[in-house]
Design an enzyme around this catalytic site. Structure first.
Site, PDB file in Angstrom:
ATOM      1  N   GLY A   7       0.820  -1.204   0.000  1.00 44.59           N
ATOM      2  CA  GLY A   7       0.000   0.000   0.000  1.00 44.59           C
ATOM      3  C   GLY A   7       0.852   1.250   0.000  1.00 44.59           C
ATOM      4  N   ALA A   8       0.278   2.313  -0.571  1.00 44.59           N
ATOM      5  CA  ALA A   8       0.942   3.623  -0.562  1.00 44.59           C
ATOM      6  C   ALA A   8      -0.006   4.628   0.063  1.00 44.59           C
ATOM      7  CB  ALA A   8       1.330   4.041  -1.981  1.00 44.59           C
ATOM      8  N   GLY A   9      -0.678   4.177   1.136  1.00 45.19           N
ATOM      9  CA  GLY A   9      -1.553   5.072   1.880  1.00 45.19           C
ATOM     10  C   GLY A   9      -0.761   5.944   2.814  1.00 45.19           C
ATOM     11  N   GLY A  12       2.233   3.689   4.899  1.00 42.31           N
ATOM     12  CA  GLY A  12       3.134   3.095   3.920  1.00 42.31           C
ATOM     13  C   GLY A  12       3.747   4.130   2.994  1.00 42.31           C
ATOM     14  N   ASN A 103      -1.876  -1.672  14.650  1.00 49.44           N
ATOM     15  CA  ASN A 103      -2.090  -1.515  16.080  1.00 49.44           C
ATOM     16  C   ASN A 103      -2.588  -2.822  16.692  1.00 49.44           C
ATOM     17  OD1 ASN A 103      -1.418   1.278  16.217  1.00 49.44           O
ATOM     18  ND2 ASN A 103      -3.416   1.767  15.335  1.00 49.44           N
ATOM     19  N   LYS A 186       2.041   0.744  23.371  1.00 46.93           N
ATOM     20  CA  LYS A 186       1.394   1.608  22.380  1.00 46.93           C
ATOM     21  C   LYS A 186      -0.094   1.265  22.242  1.00 46.93           C
ATOM     22  CE  LYS A 186       1.033   3.092  17.656  1.00 46.93           C
ATOM     23  NZ  LYS A 186       1.284   2.810  16.217  1.00 46.93           N
ATOM     24  N   GLU A 268     -11.428   0.456  13.176  1.00 40.47           N
ATOM     25  CA  GLU A 268     -10.695  -0.682  13.722  1.00 40.47           C
ATOM     26  C   GLU A 268     -11.142  -0.986  15.154  1.00 40.47           C
ATOM     27  OE1 GLU A 268      -6.391  -1.049  11.801  1.00 40.47           O
ATOM     28  OE2 GLU A 268      -6.617   0.837  12.910  1.00 40.47           O
TER      29      GLU A 268
END
Length: 311
Positions: A7-9, A12, A103, A186, A268
């Site tokens: 992905g290139a979101g 990424g 996450n 986290k 999510e």
């Protein structure tokens, strides 16, 4: 090290763009629509730490994958994980290292079941990102940290090679021998920020102004109790630092799950909040009091139910 970024979101694209600018061997695995955007406008990042405009970055579609890659960086949403695994499966060989930046923890089980635990690394990132309607990636703060390590904590030849590939690339890259502990810490932080800002539909600073500090403190404590029951108690200096961030007056922090709600997108909630609840119940970590974690999770699930009904 040949690196495939799935992905290139926002995530990424951001870290991949930094790696490309540093001259690393990086290819993006994208869908046809994103491929057209990259061909037309290039990879665009707007950041207070330096903008990027990389014309037509190297990218492939799933059907174009051939030889295995050395490193696969995975940063999809949790609900897209199954589709992502199908998409990059052809790029995984016996020696491929998979570095997920999702996450929570549940993705490790799913990735391990599909590709084998030996291929897996632990990873996390601390950065606030979004994308605008043009596809440009927006860096919303001045932090861009990426931590990674072997799940066992061992300093293997493989992880040292990964560290070399990610070093000095325009972001903070940290090799950790305690990556699973850091992922849990986290997770507690993200679950608290998402649970509060998402259910209150406001920044943490606005929630504090409204008198919501006790809610923030209680939710963080609930998450920390689950981590402790699962064998990963928050280290005290880390706990204090994270709580300070969560309760900083005037904070503009808003979790990405709130932005998902505001744009009518999926969330999510199951991965970030629901999985904590399942682990809580499995370890009988209950106090008999009203649970802020349960409330926050129910809020998101009600939103998703309403969303499915088209309201």
């Amino acid at each position: 090290m040949r690196t495939l970024i799935v992905g290139a979101g926002a995530i990424g694209g951001y870290f991949g763009g930094r790696l490309l600018e540093a001259g690393r061997d990086v290819t993006f695995l994208v869908r046809p629509g994103r491929a057209e955007e990259l061909d037309r406008s290039g990879l665009v990042v707007r950041s207070p730490l330096g903008n990027i405009h990389y014309p037509s970055p190297p990218h492939v579609l799933t059907q174009m994958l051939g030889d295995p890659y050395d490193l696969i960086i995975l940063s999809c949403k949790a609900y897209d994980l199954d589709a992502a695994m199908d998409a990059f499966a052809a790029a995984v060989g016996p020696d491929t290292a998979i570095l997920p930046l999702l996450n929570g923890m549940a993705h490790l089980d799913r990735l391990g079941a599909r590709f084998g635990e030996a291929n897996l690394l632990g990873g996390q990132c601390l950065v606030s990102l979004d994308r605008d309607i043009t596809g440009a990636i927006l860096h919303l703060n001045d932090t861009h940290q990426l931590s990674f390590g072997e799940l066992s904590g061992a300093l293997t030849t493989r992880i040292l090679r990964v560290a070399e590939a990610l070093a000095d690339a325009g972001f903070e890259a940290s090799l950790s021998q305690f990556i699973v502990q850091e992922m849990w810490e986290k997770w507690c932080f993200i679950a608290t920020a998402a649970g509060i800002s998402g259910s209150m539909r406001a920044s943490l600073g606005d929630v504090l102004t409204a008198g919501g500090r006790p809610l923030i403190v209680k939710l963080f404590a609930e998450c920390a109790n689950v981590a402790k029951a699962c064998g990963y108690p928050l280290r005290e200096p880390v706990r204090q630092r994270l709580l300070k961030l969560l309760t900083a007056p005037g904070s503009k922090m808003m979790a990405s799950m709130l932005r998902d709600v505001e744009r009518g997108a999926p969330t999510e909630a199951d991965h970030v909040l629901g999985d904590l609840l399942m682990r809580r119940d499995a370890h009988s970590v209950t106090s008999g009091e009203l649970s802020v974690l349960e409330f926050a999770y129910t809020h998101f699930k009600a939103y998703e139910a309403r969303r499915l009904h088209g309201h």
